[in-house]
Motif scaffolding. Sequence first.
Motif, PDB file in Angstrom:
ATOM      1  N   LEU B 221      20.428  28.547   6.297  1.00 47.94           N
ATOM      2  CA  LEU B 221      21.362  27.994   7.510  1.00 47.94           C
ATOM      3  C   LEU B 221      22.018  26.647   6.927  1.00 47.94           C
ATOM      4  O   LEU B 221      21.484  26.018   6.110  1.00 47.94           O
ATOM      5  CB  LEU B 221      20.593  27.591   8.706  1.00 47.94           C
ATOM      6  N   ILE B 222      23.336  26.543   7.496  1.00 53.38           N
ATOM      7  CA  ILE B 222      23.983  25.301   7.037  1.00 53.38           C
ATOM      8  C   ILE B 222      23.795  24.375   8.348  1.00 53.38           C
ATOM      9  O   ILE B 222      24.166  24.784   9.408  1.00 53.38           O
ATOM     10  CB  ILE B 222      25.478  25.668   6.706  1.00 53.38           C
ATOM     11  N   ALA B 223      23.686  23.103   8.062  1.00 55.86           N
ATOM     12  CA  ALA B 223      23.467  22.067   9.083  1.00 55.86           C
ATOM     13  C   ALA B 223      24.486  21.003   8.976  1.00 55.86           C
ATOM     14  O   ALA B 223      24.637  20.347   8.090  1.00 55.86           O
ATOM     15  CB  ALA B 223      22.166  21.631   9.107  1.00 55.86           C
ATOM     16  N   ALA B 271      21.530  18.112  15.449  1.00 57.07           N
ATOM     17  CA  ALA B 271      22.184  19.119  14.407  1.00 57.07           C
ATOM     18  C   ALA B 271      22.433  20.477  14.856  1.00 57.07           C
ATOM     19  O   ALA B 271      22.001  20.883  15.669  1.00 57.07           O
ATOM     20  CB  ALA B 271      20.969  19.412  13.450  1.00 57.07           C
ATOM     21  N   VAL B 272      23.853  20.786  14.278  1.00 66.25           N
ATOM     22  CA  VAL B 272      24.315  22.352  14.558  1.00 66.25           C
ATOM     23  C   VAL B 272      23.848  23.082  13.375  1.00 66.25           C
ATOM     24  O   VAL B 272      24.269  22.606  12.141  1.00 66.25           O
ATOM     25  CB  VAL B 272      25.707  22.235  15.033  1.00 66.25           C
ATOM     26  N   LEU B 273      23.194  24.117  13.641  1.00 65.35           N
ATOM     27  CA  LEU B 273      22.777  25.156  12.422  1.00 65.35           C
ATOM     28  C   LEU B 273      23.519  26.487  12.623  1.00 65.35           C
ATOM     29  O   LEU B 273      23.590  26.939  13.530  1.00 65.35           O
ATOM     30  CB  LEU B 273      21.173  25.249  12.405  1.00 65.35           C
ATOM     31  N   ALA B 274      24.258  26.643  11.590  1.00 62.66           N
ATOM     32  CA  ALA B 274      24.690  28.183  11.500  1.00 62.66           C
ATOM     33  C   ALA B 274      24.677  28.852  10.165  1.00 62.66           C
ATOM     34  O   ALA B 274      24.358  28.377   9.115  1.00 62.66           O
ATOM     35  CB  ALA B 274      26.357  27.838  11.800  1.00 62.66           C
ATOM     36  N   THR B 275      25.134  30.146  10.143  1.00 64.55           N
ATOM     37  CA  THR B 275      24.946  30.932   8.948  1.00 64.55           C
ATOM     38  C   THR B 275      26.096  30.645   7.949  1.00 64.55           C
ATOM     39  O   THR B 275      25.843  31.045   7.026  1.00 64.55           O
ATOM     40  CB  THR B 275      25.048  32.368   9.449  1.00 64.55           C
TER      41      THR B 275
END
Lengths: 162, 749
Positions: B221-223, B271-275
């Motif tokens: 995941l990218i944060a 934090a926003v975590l996404a693919t």
Amino acid sequence: MINVTINKKAIELDVDPQMPLLYALRDELQLTGTKFGCGAGQCGACTVHLNGQAIRSCITPISAVANQKITTIEGLDEHNNDKVQIAWREYKVPQCGYCQSGQIMSASALLAKTANPSDKQIDDFMQGNICRCGTYKRIKAAIKSAANSEPSANETLVKENR
Amino acid sequence: MTAIENVSRRNFIKAAGITSGGFILGINLPLSAKTLDPAKAAASTLNFFVSIAIDGIVSIVCHRSEMGQGIRTSVPQIIADELGANWDKVNVVQAKADAKYGSQGTAGSASIRSHFTTIRQMGAIARDMLEQAAASIWQVDKSAVKAGNHVVTHSATGQQISFAELAPHAAKLTPPDAKNVTLKNTKDFSLIGKDVSLTDLNEIVAGQATYAQDIQLPNMLIATIVRPPVVGGKVLSFDASQAKKIKGVVDVIALKPRSIPVATNPLSGVAVLATNTWAALEGRKKLTVEWDLGANSTHSSESHKQALVKKVNQQGSVAAHKGDIYTHQYQSENTLEATYTVPYNNHSPMETPAATAIVTDEKCTIWAGTQNPQWAQGIVATELGYSQEEHHKIELNITLMGGAFGRKSKADFIVEAVELAKATKRPVKVIWSREDDIQHGYYQSIAANYHKAELTASGSADFWISRVAYPPIGWLWNADLKSPQPNDLALGFGDIPFALNNLSLETQESESYVRPGWLRSVACINNGFALGSFVDELAVKANLSTRQMWLNLLGDDRHVNPSENNYEYSNYNLAMTEHPLDTKRMKSLINLICDKAEVEKPLPKNQGWGISFLRSFGSFVAAATKVEVTNNKVTVLAMHTAIDCGIVVTPDRVTAQMEGAMIMGLSIALMGEISVKDGVVEQSNFHDAPVTRIHQVPELYVHIVQSDAPPGGVGEPGVPPIIPSITNAIYHASNIRIRDLPVNKVLTV
């Protein structure tokens, strides 16, 4: 689906059409030679070629380059021996190296347009590429070397002192 | 230890050069030099690994971190030289964080100046073992054989055995004690002092070098993190509903609340975590957070600067003194006083901070570009509740850094990745945006310096008062700390090298409102700017050349001992005997820069030269800058730097560091400023926090002094003298005296 040719390869991408080309290259295609520096088109670390022209991939939506040709640092030359890359090695331009993909892509686009750029032409064209390590003097010398134009006495000094 | 495998070079490199080589050498050495690392590396031993594969390729570990200074060339180059290896047969292996290497803290321009001997010993021990192995085979005394050119030669017969053949025999020997091995005479150096191919050059130019931002892992995941706008601020509440609607956003997580002292902890936030990166950034835009901004939300950098100016114009706490200042009656016509200020400055490395972590029940694996691997390892251990004995459960892989300049000494961004990887049980890469980097940095402190001195009849000065006030970096750990500490004062303040009979060095207190940090040359920036400017002002007042004023102030050839002024001087943790404050070297450098740049040659009316000097981090550096000022616009025409850093390991990288320091000094002098209003940084990206661009670059000249003296630092000492050389040049071109940086407040740049 967005079709785009990247480094001479036809690619089909299933991503948000608004996704900047930079993240499509880095996250989806693992072409990490193109770097993030500012996300706002202000530093040039993300420079790639669109049909041979230098563009900032961090502010270029992937949909804007659909069906067009993109070249990244990885595709500049099969053997990494583009004349700009050769000159970059000869002058030992990089320090940390992070901005250098973008510098090289900009320099290559400059030389494609202007075979023998003057100092002023180099300054004007390369102004959008920041190097925080401060390798500018060597960048200029390497561009002239790649162009086979005459380096200044001061630039020759760099080479002799290496 | 002696397992031999016939492996190809490729596989050998893949295996990190440790397990599949023919000859593996693990050496324990006491660490001879103290370090500047605040973390004080937990262990006091240094293990360095040299291994030789069956094909003769020598793998050499670089235990220091690369940020552009060229250390991944210079450290292996030193070892290869002592070993007698050929550079084209050297493979460089990056060390992970491990206390067995001794200090890995790549800061304070210390890698070579503080560890030169121990690094050489690593090569010399391995060489000794190869020579012993050859001597045994030939049944001669070890003194009859000599390593070099990747072979050991029997001097009498000229017979040779290759390193590759000797390696398995050498590996059976017990490594000699470091103190029993002979180091080469400097005149016998085969690689030190010569330019060799740079370790990472080909990969960089091909776009194939790996930086922390480039790490990609399956399921990662990218944060991206929204941090409190004000230091000490806290999240009151947040609404993630819109953010979670973005395709690719997986989670939105509030980070652990943190408080002051901030240490090198994360600033907390959400934090926003996404693919993928884009989804994380889009999600962040949709996130709303309500903050408790905290006590620092009243901070204004402008009023803080005014407060510091006021303070340094009043008598402070005496840090060092000599003679008597305060009973002296100053003659006003011969007395000069001036106050100099610098704003907050940010590192702005081209690669913003990034780190990737995986946390399982058994271990924690990290990939990061960090200047201080073991410090980060220890901080992460504390974070995860690991004991000292469990540090090995934290595997910290060190990537190249896309610039650092002191910023990446701090582990905050690594801890962020660890915290989020633990929470999500997935690999997490934390990436900082440029706005994050500029608004949440560890800034070079806003500072005020004051100087007062009286000219003497002989064209020098005396009765010197020097004061300084700035938020000290120690505030990070001790929120009550208000003054620079003796170690801080060693940076161009307490080590004033002038021949003075009466001197008072004083500090004043400062509050802290944002995170202070080490920026390339640290307090030498404000101290060097103030001192270099004041000397120029004294010269003008005395109607002398600035060169002559420097020479007069430095006085006779001697070794200055700042401790004589009742001040405990630390000399960058270097021995005073090996690294004296030698006024002869100082004066010769000032003369060199003036002669090389021809600063006393007549110039057109609106042009001027400025010079300055500072000895810092064990090296002597002088700078000269020529500018033109027309219609309130300054154009920098030429810059020269002369450095005497003792023994030079990689000349081209010293040149490169000086070129880079001139550019960074130019940025700081002309346009470097981070301002704060209501506790919030006002700048956000390169449009309002500019750094030097190519069209602003003048001709650059570097002059390196040939010397056999022990090596000094290189990464930082180029910066301090550049800044006043620019402002002094502006004065000599225009009569405009810049005492308040940056220059672009009053002149177009």
